[in-house]
Structures are given as structure tokens and as C-alpha cells.
Design a protein around this motif. Structure first.
Motif, PDB file in Angstrom:
ATOM      1  N   GLY A 156       0.814  -1.216   0.000  1.00  0.00           N
ATOM      2  CA  GLY A 156       0.000   0.000   0.000  1.00  0.00           C
ATOM      3  C   GLY A 156       0.839   1.253   0.000  1.00  0.00           C
ATOM      4  O   GLY A 156       0.541   2.224  -0.714  1.00  0.00           O
ATOM      5  N   LEU A 157       1.905   1.262   0.788  1.00  0.00           N
ATOM      6  CA  LEU A 157       2.803   2.422   0.813  1.00  0.00           C
ATOM      7  C   LEU A 157       3.524   2.585  -0.518  1.00  0.00           C
ATOM      8  O   LEU A 157       3.715   3.700  -1.005  1.00  0.00           O
ATOM      9  CB  LEU A 157       3.816   2.257   1.944  1.00  0.00           C
ATOM     10  CG  LEU A 157       3.249   2.344   3.374  1.00  0.00           C
ATOM     11  CD1 LEU A 157       4.322   1.982   4.394  1.00  0.00           C
ATOM     12  CD2 LEU A 157       2.697   3.745   3.653  1.00  0.00           C
ATOM     13  N   THR A 158       3.929   1.496  -1.114  1.00  0.00           N
ATOM     14  CA  THR A 158       4.630   1.554  -2.409  1.00  0.00           C
ATOM     15  C   THR A 158       3.719   2.130  -3.488  1.00  0.00           C
ATOM     16  O   THR A 158       4.152   2.959  -4.317  1.00  0.00           O
ATOM     17  CB  THR A 158       5.088   0.144  -2.821  1.00  0.00           C
ATOM     18  OG1 THR A 158       5.968  -0.369  -1.815  1.00  0.00           O
ATOM     19  CG2 THR A 158       5.813   0.171  -4.158  1.00  0.00           C
ATOM     20  N   ILE A 159       2.453   1.741  -3.484  1.00  0.00           N
ATOM     21  CA  ILE A 159       1.506   2.215  -4.493  1.00  0.00           C
ATOM     22  C   ILE A 159       1.122   3.676  -4.273  1.00  0.00           C
ATOM     23  O   ILE A 159       1.058   4.476  -5.227  1.00  0.00           O
ATOM     24  CB  ILE A 159       0.240   1.332  -4.489  1.00  0.00           C
ATOM     25  CG1 ILE A 159       0.582  -0.082  -4.967  1.00  0.00           C
ATOM     26  CG2 ILE A 159      -0.868   1.941  -5.359  1.00  0.00           C
ATOM     27  CD1 ILE A 159      -0.531  -1.082  -4.755  1.00  0.00           C
ATOM     28  N   SER A 160       0.898   4.044  -3.022  1.00  0.00           N
ATOM     29  CA  SER A 160       0.293   5.355  -2.737  1.00  0.00           C
ATOM     30  C   SER A 160       1.293   6.460  -2.434  1.00  0.00           C
ATOM     31  O   SER A 160       0.902   7.633  -2.351  1.00  0.00           O
ATOM     32  CB  SER A 160      -0.673   5.225  -1.560  1.00  0.00           C
ATOM     33  OG  SER A 160       0.023   4.795  -0.391  1.00  0.00           O
ATOM     34  N   MET A 161       2.565   6.130  -2.245  1.00  0.00           N
ATOM     35  CA  MET A 161       3.556   7.149  -1.897  1.00  0.00           C
ATOM     36  C   MET A 161       4.714   7.085  -2.890  1.00  0.00           C
ATOM     37  O   MET A 161       5.770   6.524  -2.600  1.00  0.00           O
ATOM     38  CB  MET A 161       4.054   6.939  -0.466  1.00  0.00           C
ATOM     39  CG  MET A 161       2.943   7.039   0.581  1.00  0.00           C
ATOM     40  SD  MET A 161       3.527   6.784   2.278  1.00  0.00           S
ATOM     41  CE  MET A 161       4.562   8.244   2.495  1.00  0.00           C
ATOM     42  N   PRO A 162       4.536   7.663  -4.077  1.00  0.00           N
ATOM     43  CA  PRO A 162       5.567   7.565  -5.120  1.00  0.00           C
ATOM     44  C   PRO A 162       6.902   8.182  -4.732  1.00  0.00           C
ATOM     45  O   PRO A 162       7.944   7.753  -5.218  1.00  0.00           O
ATOM     46  CB  PRO A 162       4.931   8.292  -6.303  1.00  0.00           C
ATOM     47  CG  PRO A 162       3.847   9.131  -5.716  1.00  0.00           C
ATOM     48  CD  PRO A 162       3.346   8.412  -4.527  1.00  0.00           C
ATOM     49  N   ASP A 163       6.909   9.168  -3.851  1.00  0.00           N
ATOM     50  CA  ASP A 163       8.168   9.813  -3.466  1.00  0.00           C
ATOM     51  C   ASP A 163       9.083   8.872  -2.685  1.00  0.00           C
ATOM     52  O   ASP A 163      10.312   9.032  -2.693  1.00  0.00           O
ATOM     53  CB  ASP A 163       7.881  11.063  -2.612  1.00  0.00           C
ATOM     54  CG  ASP A 163       7.211  12.163  -3.414  1.00  0.00           C
ATOM     55  OD1 ASP A 163       7.267  12.101  -4.663  1.00  0.00           O
ATOM     56  OD2 ASP A 163       6.608  13.066  -2.801  1.00  0.00           O
ATOM     57  N   ASN A 164       8.483   7.925  -2.000  1.00  0.00           N
ATOM     58  CA  ASN A 164       9.268   6.975  -1.203  1.00  0.00           C
ATOM     59  C   ASN A 164       9.195   5.552  -1.780  1.00  0.00           C
ATOM     60  O   ASN A 164       9.458   4.577  -1.085  1.00  0.00           O
ATOM     61  CB  ASN A 164       8.754   6.944   0.242  1.00  0.00           C
ATOM     62  CG  ASN A 164       8.945   8.273   0.936  1.00  0.00           C
ATOM     63  OD1 ASN A 164      10.010   8.881   0.839  1.00  0.00           O
ATOM     64  ND2 ASN A 164       7.910   8.744   1.617  1.00  0.00           N
ATOM     65  N   ARG A 165       8.833   5.455  -3.042  1.00  0.00           N
ATOM     66  CA  ARG A 165       8.568   4.151  -3.636  1.00  0.00           C
ATOM     67  C   ARG A 165       9.795   3.236  -3.616  1.00  0.00           C
ATOM     68  O   ARG A 165       9.672   2.028  -3.388  1.00  0.00           O
ATOM     69  CB  ARG A 165       8.055   4.327  -5.057  1.00  0.00           C
ATOM     70  CG  ARG A 165       7.653   3.037  -5.745  1.00  0.00           C
ATOM     71  CD  ARG A 165       6.780   3.334  -6.951  1.00  0.00           C
ATOM     72  NE  ARG A 165       5.500   3.890  -6.552  1.00  0.00           N
ATOM     73  CZ  ARG A 165       4.662   4.498  -7.393  1.00  0.00           C
ATOM     74  NH1 ARG A 165       5.009   4.662  -8.662  1.00  0.00           N
ATOM     75  NH2 ARG A 165       3.508   4.962  -6.974  1.00  0.00           N
ATOM     76  N   GLY A 166      10.955   3.788  -3.858  1.00  0.00           N
ATOM     77  CA  GLY A 166      12.156   2.964  -3.866  1.00  0.00           C
ATOM     78  C   GLY A 166      12.393   2.287  -2.530  1.00  0.00           C
ATOM     79  O   GLY A 166      12.702   1.094  -2.465  1.00  0.00           O
ATOM     80  N   LEU A 167      12.209   3.063  -1.447  1.00  0.00           N
ATOM     81  CA  LEU A 167      12.454   2.530  -0.112  1.00  0.00           C
ATOM     82  C   LEU A 167      11.418   1.476   0.267  1.00  0.00           C
ATOM     83  O   LEU A 167      11.758   0.394   0.755  1.00  0.00           O
ATOM     84  CB  LEU A 167      12.435   3.670   0.909  1.00  0.00           C
ATOM     85  CG  LEU A 167      12.709   3.285   2.373  1.00  0.00           C
ATOM     86  CD1 LEU A 167      14.103   2.693   2.497  1.00  0.00           C
ATOM     87  CD2 LEU A 167      12.560   4.509   3.269  1.00  0.00           C
ATOM     88  N   THR A 168      10.136   1.793   0.038  1.00  0.00           N
ATOM     89  CA  THR A 168       9.084   0.851   0.427  1.00  0.00           C
ATOM     90  C   THR A 168       9.100  -0.402  -0.456  1.00  0.00           C
ATOM     91  O   THR A 168       8.843  -1.512   0.022  1.00  0.00           O
ATOM     92  CB  THR A 168       7.704   1.520   0.357  1.00  0.00           C
ATOM     93  OG1 THR A 168       7.503   2.066  -0.954  1.00  0.00           O
ATOM     94  CG2 THR A 168       7.593   2.632   1.387  1.00  0.00           C
TER      95      THR A 168
END
Length: 419
Positions: free
Chosen positions: A181-193
Motif C-alpha cells: 500500500g505504501l509503495t503504491i500510494s507514496m511515489p516519493d518513497n517508492r524505492g524505499l518501500t
């Protein structure tokens, strides 16, 4: 909270509906005593059958288990399929099934059912509801409380032996869902999640395959492998047996029977060095058969071991410490019949033979009586030896009687010549 789609809308959600119907079908087939064992999470996962991590989501243990999981799959899964489409929904469900199944199998015995997928979808939608406007009203506080409360209730139920539950699958599924969910909804932190999501999945898969003997917390770890190894021995599939017993001792390095059976499998496969190592480890852990075998090897200098009377006596004495009738009889027989004068001990043979027979409380083993007769004869009691051997012969099998009768003649002859 979003209204639950009606069953008449099934055609709109082929992925979710298909998995639900497949789960019902497999579960009913299992309840009807059909063989669905290829779907379960077993040790075959470590032999490359990775699909079991996914297919184990299909069978369910009871009607409530099935109904609960199908309901929440329908509630959450239809929303995901409606928003992201069929392919992405299938990928997410496979991710949650494989990841939660891998963690459950890695650390425990493996589970069944869609619970891990349900918690994965719960974690996914919970995160999306906080960061994506399309999911703003997708889940309410009461549902969150239900899933969190059920998670801890299941842990208590498992610990208190009220009901075994795949708690690790619940936790792993929720973690994967939250990270997805974090990877999908937070593109700015996508690499980390995304890296975190990949790490959780990778560690779970490693734990379910290469790393399982090192990380598994189940008390039953290794017993399935040992059972299959024993079956392979019976079928004379010795190399296969070696592989299973190697796994078994990796899980349970303190179970002497596993080491002994590994020794047998290796010996039959021609790997004498590993066989001796297995026997020695079993003997050190108290396996009577291994102690006897090592004693005889050191006594005769067989199988590449040097003749070593001290080592032979050491293992025979260890065997005597077992205190059961068979072990005492084995030691008595070696003391009575050994060709090595440093081991031959008529008085010791009589002592241990008497202990072995006395332990049997009126139901003596004919072989133990035979050993006692030999010990009596060696100690100058041929008449007593005859009496004991006469007791042994009626109890013996047909093949044993011939040998016992030959010794009886020897004792009777000794009586005639006045020994």
C-alpha cells in the motif's frame, strides 16, 4: 465503509470470484476425502515445489474458517480488482499468498487457507485509505479493530492450545499488504518501500527453502523429512533417504534416531565416512544400536576403523548404561563370545545376562536366555546352562531353535565329561 458487492456482480470480478470458488471446490473435495495433498505446504517445497506456498491458500479446515476468509476476500478483493484491474489484483493476491505462506512455512509447520491473503488485502487497503482518496471510505475503524483484535486473539488461542492458527501468515500478510500500500500510494518513497517489500518476500522465500533448518521454530521440524527418509530406506531408495535424513538432522541435531538412520542410509549408499560420522553422533546422543555397532567395529577393526579395545569397551559400557534388557544382553553376549581376551569377560557376561533376563519379569526373550546359558557355561555351570537353554528352545523361532539346540548339546556334553 464501501457496500459489499452483490453476488450477482460476480462476473465483474473474475479473479476474486475465481479464487473464492476454487477455494470452496478444493475444500469440499478435501472434506470428501479426495487427495489434495499436492496443494499443501510440505517439505517438498525445499525440493523445488514452490507452488505449494500459493496453493496452500485453497484448502480450509472448517466451515467458519472458509466462510470468514471468503467473505473478506470478497469485501476487500473486489475493491482492489475494481480499482486496479484483473491482472494487478491477481499479482497482489499471489504476492500475499506466496509471502505469507513462505513465512508460515519457514518459521512454523505451514498453514492452510486464505487468512494470509485476507490480512494482506486488509493491510493494503488500510494504507491506501490513508493516502489515496479513491480508498478514503474503504475501511472503517470498526473493521480495523476487528482485524487487529482477531490477530491477537488467534495468538492467544494458539499459545493456550485452544485452536491452532497460522499467526505468522497473518502477520506476514499484513506486513506485505502495508508495504504494498505504501509503495503504491507514496511515489516519493517508492524505492524505499519497494525495497522493504522485496526484502520481506525474499527473506520469507529463503526461510522456506534454503534457510528453513536454521530458522524453523516448530518442534516438529525435521520429523516429516525423517518419515520420508525412512520410507525411502524401506523402498531401497538409499540416495533419496540420505537427502531426507540430512535435512532431518539439520532441523533436529539432538535426535539420535535421525543420526543413526542417516548412518544406515549412507552405509547403504557406499558413503562409509559419513555413515561412521552418523553412527558416532547417534552413539554420543545415546542411541543403543549405534553404540553396539561402534563397539563391534572397534573390537574387530572393521569398516576402516583401527582395532581399538579401549574404544570397544567404552561403547559397550555406554551401552550397558542404557539399562534395558536388549542393551544388557548385547553387552553380555560380547563379553561371552569375543575373541579379544581384553574384552572377553565371563563374570561380566553372567552379571549382565542375569540383569537382562530379570528385567523381563517372567516373559524372557529366548535370545536373552541363550546368552544367559552361554554365560553360565563359561563360568562353570553347565547344568544350569542346560536348564536355561531348555527354557529358551520352546520360546524360540524355528530358525533360532537349531542354533540353541547345538549349544544345548555342547552343555550336555560338558556335563557328561564332568566339567
Amino acid at each position: 465503509m464501501r457496500p459489499v458487492p452483490k453476488l450477482s456482480e460476480i462476473p465483474r470480478y473474475p479473479v476474486v470470484a475465481g479464487i473464492a470458488l476454487l477455494s470452496v471446490g478444493v475444500t469440499l473435495a478435501w472434506w470428501a476425502k479426495m487427495d489434495v495433498s499436492p496443494l499443501f505446504a510440505t517439505a517438498m517445497i525445499r525440493r523445488g515445489e514452490l507452488w505449494r506456498l500459493v496453493t496452500s491458500m485453497l484448502p480450509h479446515a472448517g466451515i467458519l474458517h472458509l466462510a470468514f476468509n471468503i467473505y473478506w476476500l470478497w469485501v476487500f478483493g473486489t475493491l482492489v480488482e475494481e480499482t486496479y484491474g484483473h491482472l494487478k489484483t491477481a499479482v497482489l493476491i499471489l504476492l500475499f499468498a506466496a509471502g505469507s505462506g513462505a513465512w508460515e512455512f519457514a518459521l512454523a509447520s505451514g498453514g492452510i487457507g486464505l487468512s494470509g491473503v485476507g490480512y494482506g488485502l486488509f493491510g493494503l487497503i488500510w494504507m491506501l485509505s490513508r493516502h489515496d482518496q479513491r480508498f478514503k471510505d474503504a475501511i472503517d475503524t470498526r473493521t480495523v479493530q476487528l482485524f487487529v483484535g482477531w490477530f491477537f486473539f488467534c495468538i492467544v488461542a494458539t499459545v493456550t492450545n485452544v485452536m491452532p492458527v497460522a499467526n505468522i501468515a497473518h502477520g506476514a500478510g499484513a506486513a506485505l499488504g502495508i508495504l504494498a500500500g505504501l509503495t503504491i500510494s507514496m511515489p516519493d518513497n517508492r524505492g524505499l518501500t519497494a525495497a522493504g517489500l522485496g526484502a520481506v518476500l525474499f527473506v520469507g522465500l529463503w526461510g522456506a527453502t534454503l534457510g528453513r533448518p536454521r530458522v524453523n521454530l516448530s518442534r516438529s521440524g525435521g520429523y516429516e523429512e525423517a518419515k520420508w527418509g525412512y520410507d525411502a530406506l524401506l523402498a531401497k531408495k538409499n540416495q533419496e533417504a540420505v537427502r531426507w535424513f540430512r535435512d532431518a538432522v539439520a532441523y533436529q541435531p539432538k535426535v539420535s534416531e535421525f543420526w543413526y538412520d542417516l548412518g544406515v542410509a549412507c552405509e547403504r549408499s557406499g558413503n562409509q565416512r559419513e555413515a561412521l560420522a552418523g553412527y558416532r553422533k547417534a552413539a554420543e546422543l545415546g542411541e543403543a544400536s549405534a553404540q553396539y555397532y561402534l563397539g563391534t567395529l572397534y573390537e574387530t577393526g572393521g569398516e576402516g576403523l583401527p582395532k581399538d579395545t579401549r574404544q570397544a569397551l567404552y561403547w559397550y559400557r555406554k551401552l550397558a548404561e542404557q539399562g534395558d534388557a536388549n542393551s544388557l544382553n548385547d553387552v553380555a553376549w560380547q563379553y561371552a563370545t569375543s575373541a579379544d581376551p581384553a574384552i572377553r569377560n565371563p563374570a561380566g557376561a553372567l552379571e549382565y545376562a542375569r540383569k537382562a533376563v530379570n528385567l523381563e519379569k517372567g516373559q524372557p526373550n529366548p535370545n536373552h536366555l541363550d546368552t544367559l546359558a552361554e554365560a553360565l557355561y563359561l563360568n562353570g555351570y553347565p547344568k544350569d546352562a542346560v536348564d536355561v537353554e531348555l527354557q529358551a528352545i520352546p520360546l524360540a523361532s524355528t530358525g533360532e531353535k537349531n542354533e540353541f539346540e547345538k549349544r544345548l548339546e555342547k552343555y550336555q556334553l560338558a556335563l557328561k565329561i564332568g566339567k
